[in-house]
Design a protein around this motif. Sequence first.
Motif, PDB file in Angstrom:
ATOM      1  N   ARG A 281     -54.401-104.290  18.351  1.00 18.30           N
ATOM      2  CA  ARG A 281     -54.073-105.218  19.382  1.00 18.30           C
ATOM      3  C   ARG A 281     -55.279-105.074  20.646  1.00 18.30           C
ATOM      4  O   ARG A 281     -55.593-106.225  20.963  1.00 18.30           O
ATOM      5  CB  ARG A 281     -52.792-104.884  20.355  1.00 18.30           C
ATOM      6  CG  ARG A 281     -51.265-104.777  19.331  1.00 18.30           C
ATOM      7  CD  ARG A 281     -50.196-104.964  20.133  1.00 18.30           C
ATOM      8  NE  ARG A 281     -49.892-103.830  20.964  1.00 18.30           N
ATOM      9  CZ  ARG A 281     -49.267-102.774  20.479  1.00 18.30           C
ATOM     10  NH1 ARG A 281     -48.858-102.862  19.208  1.00 18.30           N
ATOM     11  NH2 ARG A 281     -49.281-101.581  21.530  1.00 18.30           N
ATOM     12  N   ARG A 282     -55.568-104.135  20.964  1.00 11.32           N
ATOM     13  CA  ARG A 282     -56.915-103.908  21.760  1.00 11.32           C
ATOM     14  C   ARG A 282     -58.003-104.743  21.168  1.00 11.32           C
ATOM     15  O   ARG A 282     -58.542-105.640  21.757  1.00 11.32           O
ATOM     16  CB  ARG A 282     -57.200-102.734  22.070  1.00 11.32           C
ATOM     17  CG  ARG A 282     -58.354-102.512  23.131  1.00 11.32           C
ATOM     18  CD  ARG A 282     -59.319-101.086  23.047  1.00 11.32           C
ATOM     19  NE  ARG A 282     -59.723-100.927  21.997  1.00 11.32           N
ATOM     20  CZ  ARG A 282     -60.808-101.666  21.517  1.00 11.32           C
ATOM     21  NH1 ARG A 282     -61.422-102.332  22.425  1.00 11.32           N
ATOM     22  NH2 ARG A 282     -61.507-101.314  20.254  1.00 11.32           N
ATOM     23  N   LYS A 283     -58.344-104.439  19.871  1.00  9.96           N
ATOM     24  CA  LYS A 283     -59.412-105.247  19.241  1.00  9.96           C
ATOM     25  C   LYS A 283     -59.347-106.561  19.029  1.00  9.96           C
ATOM     26  O   LYS A 283     -60.189-107.483  19.158  1.00  9.96           O
ATOM     27  CB  LYS A 283     -59.525-104.430  17.801  1.00  9.96           C
ATOM     28  CG  LYS A 283     -60.874-104.725  17.352  1.00  9.96           C
ATOM     29  CD  LYS A 283     -61.037-104.121  15.862  1.00  9.96           C
ATOM     30  CE  LYS A 283     -62.405-104.705  15.126  1.00  9.96           C
ATOM     31  NZ  LYS A 283     -62.615-103.899  13.870  1.00  9.96           N
ATOM     32  N   ILE A 284     -58.179-106.862  19.015  1.00  3.76           N
ATOM     33  CA  ILE A 284     -57.704-108.500  19.072  1.00  3.76           C
ATOM     34  C   ILE A 284     -58.193-109.209  20.119  1.00  3.76           C
ATOM     35  O   ILE A 284     -58.803-110.353  20.254  1.00  3.76           O
ATOM     36  CB  ILE A 284     -56.422-108.803  18.344  1.00  3.76           C
ATOM     37  CG1 ILE A 284     -56.166-108.401  16.897  1.00  3.76           C
ATOM     38  CG2 ILE A 284     -55.896-110.305  18.515  1.00  3.76           C
ATOM     39  CD1 ILE A 284     -54.721-108.402  16.387  1.00  3.76           C
ATOM     40  N   VAL A 285     -57.617-108.592  21.027  1.00  3.85           N
ATOM     41  CA  VAL A 285     -57.666-109.248  22.562  1.00  3.85           C
ATOM     42  C   VAL A 285     -59.342-109.131  23.000  1.00  3.85           C
ATOM     43  O   VAL A 285     -59.720-110.317  23.447  1.00  3.85           O
ATOM     44  CB  VAL A 285     -56.590-108.706  23.465  1.00  3.85           C
ATOM     45  CG1 VAL A 285     -57.010-108.983  25.054  1.00  3.85           C
ATOM     46  CG2 VAL A 285     -55.336-108.570  23.236  1.00  3.85           C
ATOM     47  N   ASP A 286     -59.882-108.018  22.560  1.00  5.67           N
ATOM     48  CA  ASP A 286     -61.144-108.127  22.956  1.00  5.67           C
ATOM     49  C   ASP A 286     -62.228-108.781  22.079  1.00  5.67           C
ATOM     50  O   ASP A 286     -63.021-109.459  22.664  1.00  5.67           O
ATOM     51  CB  ASP A 286     -61.607-106.367  22.986  1.00  5.67           C
ATOM     52  CG  ASP A 286     -62.893-106.330  23.568  1.00  5.67           C
ATOM     53  OD1 ASP A 286     -63.279-107.170  24.560  1.00  5.67           O
ATOM     54  OD2 ASP A 286     -63.663-105.378  23.011  1.00  5.67           O
TER      55      ASP A 286
END
Length: 416
Positions: free
Chosen positions: A219-224
């Motif tokens: 999720r962090r990688k997607i948002v970033d």
Amino acid sequence: MTSTIVHQKAARKPPESNPNTTKIGVVSEERLQNILSEEEGANLEILEKFEEKCPVSVDESSRITSSVIAEARKLKAETGRATYRKIHYSEGELTQSDLTEPPSPANPHPFDPSDLPPVHSHSLVPFVNHSPLLRFFVDIGVDLSEIENTNPNIGRHILRLQMEDVLPKIELLQKEIGFENEAIGTYLTRNPFFLLQDVADMQTRLNYLEMKKFSKEERRKIVDGYRYWLNCNVQLIDSRLGWLQKQFGLTAKLTRQVIVKEPRIIMFGTGPLERLVQMFTKELSFSSEQLKKLVVDDPRLFMMDSKLISKTYKYVRDVMRINNETIVEHPLILRCSFSAIKSRHDFLQRLGRAHYQLSGKKEGKYDVSDVADAKYPIGKVELVDLEHFLHPTDAGFAMMAAKTYTVAYDRFLRNS
């Protein structure tokens, strides 16, 4: 080129990556499709909602007369500074004041406009010294000038934010998404609309990703990776993911893998993706299984301009004589700069090494025997691995694919 360059000894181990070493040209982000996407409409909707939530109220009783406003505008045009009406303290307001002491309700000082924030500015910079929130943004690494350059209309909205509005959103980035403190400023610079949204709406969009079994790190990688992901509503994201899964015949696991690898693949909507699918299947003769492998291995390929892909494909297929199976195994070749591919192939041709290792069943009418000659008979043709041909550095390409020295390839590039 002399024979001493053509017939070199076995290539040595390629050098370690050096930031100063020339690299193969990959089509830059500026040349990706520049299409008006629904995300821009979503950002405008965020601004409209914020204006409705935080309207600017004007006290009718405190309105200044039109003549005073006209005079102030005239002075501002002449001096470039805002002007204030002079205050006459004729009622003994300052009789008991001690100007050597700090100002207070019991010790009033004369009005000093130099300590006030500007009444008008085209930039956020003059407000920084007067706004604790702007100073906080600067402290955590937000680039206010970059925000103004990329989003000229958002500055006035940021000025209306309060610290109590911003802190819950910072905590969302830290605790729920998993951003490190150093990365928060960079993200807010890239997506200042995040600050204008409701925390509950963004939490809902994160819950959707969790429901789809994306891990916290994913999720962090997607948002970033896709800065506007949290700006889009759940219905829009869900419809695009559903189309992607159905169009390419992906399982839920493979869909997650594609999105984590390149979350921006859905940023332009389904229209450009569908046109690329039609081109791959009808014009370039890729099967549905090959298309599925392409999107799983290199989803960024489907963010490219179709004209660039078609031009590179025709050269790779017709000049380099590489079949579709080999392209599927090395999809990066369709994303590389056309000029870089042509230069490397021309260099190998001059060395007599422009014969490539193909994958799968032979599709086309070409074969190794078509390019073999008396100097390089069929049994002695050494095929070049496309992994070596597509090495990110020119030094690696020269030593592994061309079996020569980097200086020879550099000289070729300068003279070509």
